[in-house]
Design an enzyme around this catalytic site. Structure first.
Site, PDB file in Angstrom:
ATOM      1  N   ASP A 213      -2.992  -7.695  65.576  1.00 28.45           N
ATOM      2  CA  ASP A 213      -3.493  -9.038  65.832  1.00 28.45           C
ATOM      3  C   ASP A 213      -2.840 -10.037  64.869  1.00 28.45           C
ATOM      4  O   ASP A 213      -2.696  -9.756  63.675  1.00 28.45           O
ATOM      5  CB  ASP A 213      -5.014  -9.023  65.617  1.00 28.45           C
ATOM      6  CG  ASP A 213      -5.673 -10.313  66.051  1.00 28.45           C
ATOM      7  OD1 ASP A 213      -5.624 -10.611  67.253  1.00 28.45           O
ATOM      8  OD2 ASP A 213      -6.248 -11.023  65.196  1.00 28.45           O
ATOM      9  N   GLU A 270       1.392  -8.819  68.068  1.00 28.74           N
ATOM     10  CA  GLU A 270       0.961 -10.044  68.735  1.00 28.74           C
ATOM     11  C   GLU A 270       1.499 -11.182  67.883  1.00 28.74           C
ATOM     12  O   GLU A 270       0.871 -11.627  66.926  1.00 28.74           O
ATOM     13  CB  GLU A 270      -0.570 -10.123  68.804  1.00 28.74           C
ATOM     14  CG  GLU A 270      -1.022 -11.266  69.691  1.00 28.74           C
ATOM     15  CD  GLU A 270      -2.086 -12.181  69.103  1.00 28.74           C
ATOM     16  OE1 GLU A 270      -2.620 -13.007  69.845  1.00 28.74           O
ATOM     17  OE2 GLU A 270      -2.383 -12.086  67.892  1.00 28.74           O
TER      18      GLU A 270
END
Ligand code: NOJ
Length: 556
Positions: A213, A270
Site C-alpha cells: 500500500d 501500489e
C-alpha cells in the site's frame, strides 16, 4: 539491468490475480460484513473462474476508519473477519487448489489504535515512543499552526494536534490519509525492523507475496519542507512526501527477505508515480512488479489506450519486469460506469465526477465496453488484476444514501466528495430479491442491512443467474481465462501491432493469435480467421461496436 535466472520464469509474470475486498465479498457469519470463511466458501467459484492468485485487502485487526487500511496489529486477523487459524486454513486450501495467495501490507501508516501510537500519545515529546511516528512542534507563537502546509489525500490538513498528558494542546502528528492513520517514521530503524518481522510472519504462513500500500510513500523529504503554492511549479514539482529516493533502499531489503524463502515470493507496488519513475520500483533487486495505473487511468478510447500500452512496454523494456494490467480496484469507479461515461480512472476529479453524472449512463453499453476492455487486458503481454464483481459486470453504485456513506473521504472533504463506497457494495451472489442477494448467509438481512446497502436492481447481476447463460459476463471471463491458459501465445511475451484502420486496435501474439478491439461501426471478421472468443455475441459475421475478438488467423 540483466534479469536473474529465477525471475525469467516466476509465476507472477503472467498471473491473473483476483482482488478480494474482504468486507464486501461473502459473509459467512451473518453479520453483514464479509469474512475469511466467506472467502473459503467461494474458493470453488474462484477456481472455476480460472484465476491464478488471490490478493486480499487488509484483514488485520482495525477500527475500520479506512476499512482495514488503518491497521491496529499487523500480525493477526480482524475478529469480525475470523481468526488466524481460519486465515491459515484459507491459505492452505487456496494452495491445494493451485491458487496463490497475496496479502496487503500497509507500511506508510498504522491505525491510531495501534499499540505503538497509543504508547506515543502516552509518552513525552522527544521520547523513543514518539519517534516511531512523525511528531513535530507546531508553528506560531503557541504552536497553534501545523508544522507545514501539507494536505491529506482525503482532504484537509495532513497534521493533527494532540492533547498532551498534562491536558494542554501539544505536538502535531503527520497523517497523509485520515486523521486516524498516523504516518510511521521510516527514518527509525525500529520501524524498519518491525515491518521485516511482519513480512516474515506472513511468509512463514505460506503467503506468496504482498501488495504494498502507498509504496511511493514512507520516506519524507528531510526537513519536511512546505510544498510550493505556485500553481505552475505545483504541476511539475515532486511532492516532498511521494516517491523519494529513500524508498528504494527499503525495497532492496525486502527483496532479500522475499528471496530468502523457498518458491517465488513476490511483491506488487501500489505506486501512483509518473510512468518515468515507476521503472525504479520494478528493478530486479526491488519489487519487480507494480500495478499499471497509467493503463487504469485511460478512458475508453482507442488512441489513449494504445498510447498507454506502447508507453508501458517501452518503459519496461530492458528491465525484465512484467507489465501488470489493471482496470479496476477498490479505489476507482468501476470500468462499466467509467468507460460508458468517458471518464478517466483515478484522481479526485474523477471520483467527484462519478456522482451526479448518472443520467447519461447506459448500463448495456458500459458492460459491453468493460467486457471488451477485459479481453484486451487479458490478451496483453504480462499479468492482469481483476477486482471482485468485475467478472459479473457490476456498475458503480452512484446513489448510496448520504447517511450510509462510510469512506473517510466523505467526511474529510467536508461532504463534497462521496468517496469510493460505490465500487465496494457487497457482491450479489444470487439474483433472488429476498435477503442480501446471496451476500450473507443470514436470511434475516435485507439488501439494506449489510455494511453498505445494495441497490434494488443488484440482483440483475447475480452470479447464480449468470451460470447458465453462455453470453453472461461471468462466462465471457471464464472462457477468456481458460483460453489464456491453453493458448501458448498469451501471457508473458511480446506483441506486434497490426494496422486495421482508425477505429480498430489490433495486435498479434506469438503464433497466429490476433486480438482485435473494434471501437467503431461493426466490421467483418477478417477473411479466413477463426473466432476463438468474443466479448459480445457477433452479429452474424460482423464484430459489433465496442467488442473485442480473439482470432486465430491461420495465415502463418
Ligand atoms: C491505498 C488503498 O488502496 C486505499 O484504499 C487506502 O485508502 C489508502 N491507500 C490509504 O491506505
Amino acid at each position: 539491468m540483466p534479469m536473474s535466472k529465477s525471475q525469467e520464469s516466476v509465476w507472477w509474470r503472467d498471473a491473473v490475480t483476483y482482488q478480494i475486498y474482504i468486507r464486501s465479498f461473502a459473509d459467512a457469519n451473518g453479520d453483514g460484513k464479509g469474512d475469511v470463511e466467506g472467502i473459503r466458501s467461494k474458493l470453488p467459484y474462484l477456481k472455476k473462474l480460472g484465476i491464478d492468485a488471490i490478493w486480499i485487502t487488509p484483514w488485520y485487526p482495525s477500527p475500520q476508519n479506512d476499512h482495514g487500511y488503518d491497521v491496529a496489529d499487523y500480525m493477526n486477523i480482524e475478529p469480525d473477519y475470523g481468526t488466524l487459524e481460519q486465515a491459515e486454513q484459507l491459505i492452505r486450501e487456496a494452495h491445494e487448489l493451485g491458487i496463490r495467495f497475496i496479502v496487503d501490507i500497509v507500511p506508510n501508516h498504522s491505525s491510531d489504535q495501534h499499540r505503538w501510537f497509543q504508547d506515543a500519545l502516552n509518552s513525552e515529546p522527544g521520547s523513543p515512543e514518539r519517534n516511531r511516528y512523525i511528531f513535530r512542534e507546531g508553528k506560531g507563537e503557541h504552536g497553534e499552526l501545523p508544522p507545514n502546509n501539507w494536505q491529506a489525500v482525503f482532504g484537509g490538513p495532513a497534521w493533527h494536534r494532540i492533547t498532551e498528558s498534562n491536558g494542554e494542546a501539544g505536538q502535531w502528528y503527520l497523517h497523509l490519509f485520515a486523521v486516524e492513520q498516523p504516518d510511521f517514521n521510516w527514518e527509525n530503524p525500529e520501524v524498519r525492523a518491525h515491518f521485516e518481522e511482519v513480512l516474515k510472519f506472513w511468509l512463514d504462513r505460506g503467503v506468496d507475496g504482498f501488495r504494498i500500500d502507498v509504496a511511493h510513500g514512507m520516506i519524507k523529504e528531510q526537513g519536511l519542507p512546505d510544498i510550493t503554492t505556485d500553481p505552475e511549479l505545483l504541476k511539475v514539482q515532486k511532492m516532498p512526501y511521494w516517491d523519494q529516493d529513500g524508498v528504494h533502499e527499503i525495497y532492496r531489503a525486502w527483496r532479500k527477505i522475499l528471496d530468502s524463502y523457498p518458491g517465488d515470493r513476490m511483491a506488487v507496488a501500489e505506486a501512483w508515480v509518473s510512468p518515468t519513475s515507476l521503472p525504479l520500483y520494478l528493478r530486479n533487486d526491488e519489487l519487480a512488479n507494480s500495478f499499471n495505473f497509467d493503463f487504469l487511468d485511460s478512458k475508453w478510447d482507442r488512441k489513449v489506450l494504445k498510447k498507454s500500452i506502447v508507453r508501458t512496454i517501452k518503459n519496461l523494456s530492458g528491465l525484465g519486469a512484467p507489465a501488470s494490467w489493471v482496470f479496476n480496484n477498490h479505489d476507482v469507479t468501476r470500468s462499466v460506469t467509467r468507460f460508458d461515461l468517458g471518464l478517466k480512472g483515478g484522481g479526485v476529479s474523477t471520483i467527484k465526477q462519478r456522482f451526479g453524472n448518472t443520467k447519461k449512463f447506459n448500463a448495456e453499453r458500459g458492460v459491453r465496453r468493460a467486457r471488451a476492455g477485459a479481453m484486451l487486458m487479458f490478451a496483453l503481454p504480462g499479468g492482469a488484476y481483476v477486482y471482485q464483481g468485475e467478472e459479473l459486470g457490476l456498475p458503480e453504485v452512484t446513489n448510496i444514501p448520504q447517511d450510509r456513506l462510510t469512506d473517510p473521504r466523505w467526511k474529510m472533504s467536508e461532504y463534497t466528495d462521496p468517496g469510493r463506497d460505490g465500487c465496494r457494495v457487497p457482491l450479489p451472489w444470487a439474483a433472488a430479491e429476498a435477503g442480501s442477494h446471496g451476500f450473507s448467509t443470514n436470511a434475516e438481512l435485507s439488501d439494506q442491512d449489510s455494511w453498505l446497502p445494495q441497490p434494488a436492481w443488484w440482483g440483475k447481476y447475480g452470479a447464480d443467474s449468470q451460470e447458465s447463460d453462455e453470453n453472461s459476463t461471468l462466462n465471457i471471463y471464464r472462457k477468456a481465462l481458460a483460453i489464456r491458459k491453453t493458448e501458448s501465445g498469451l501471457g508473458d511475451g511480446k506483441l506486434k501491432w497490426v494496422d486495421m484502420g482508425k477505429e480498430v486496435l489490433a495486435f498479434s501474439r506469438a503464433g497466429d493469435f490476433l486480438c482485435l478491439v473494434n471501437f467503431g461501426d461493426p466490421i467483418k471478421v477478417p477473411k479466413g480467421a477463426e473466432v476463438l472468443h468474443s466479448s459480445s455475441p457477433l452479429d452474424g459475421k460482423k464484430i459489433p461496436t465496442d467488442t473485442t475478438v480473439w482470432l486465430r488467423t491461420k495465415s502463418k
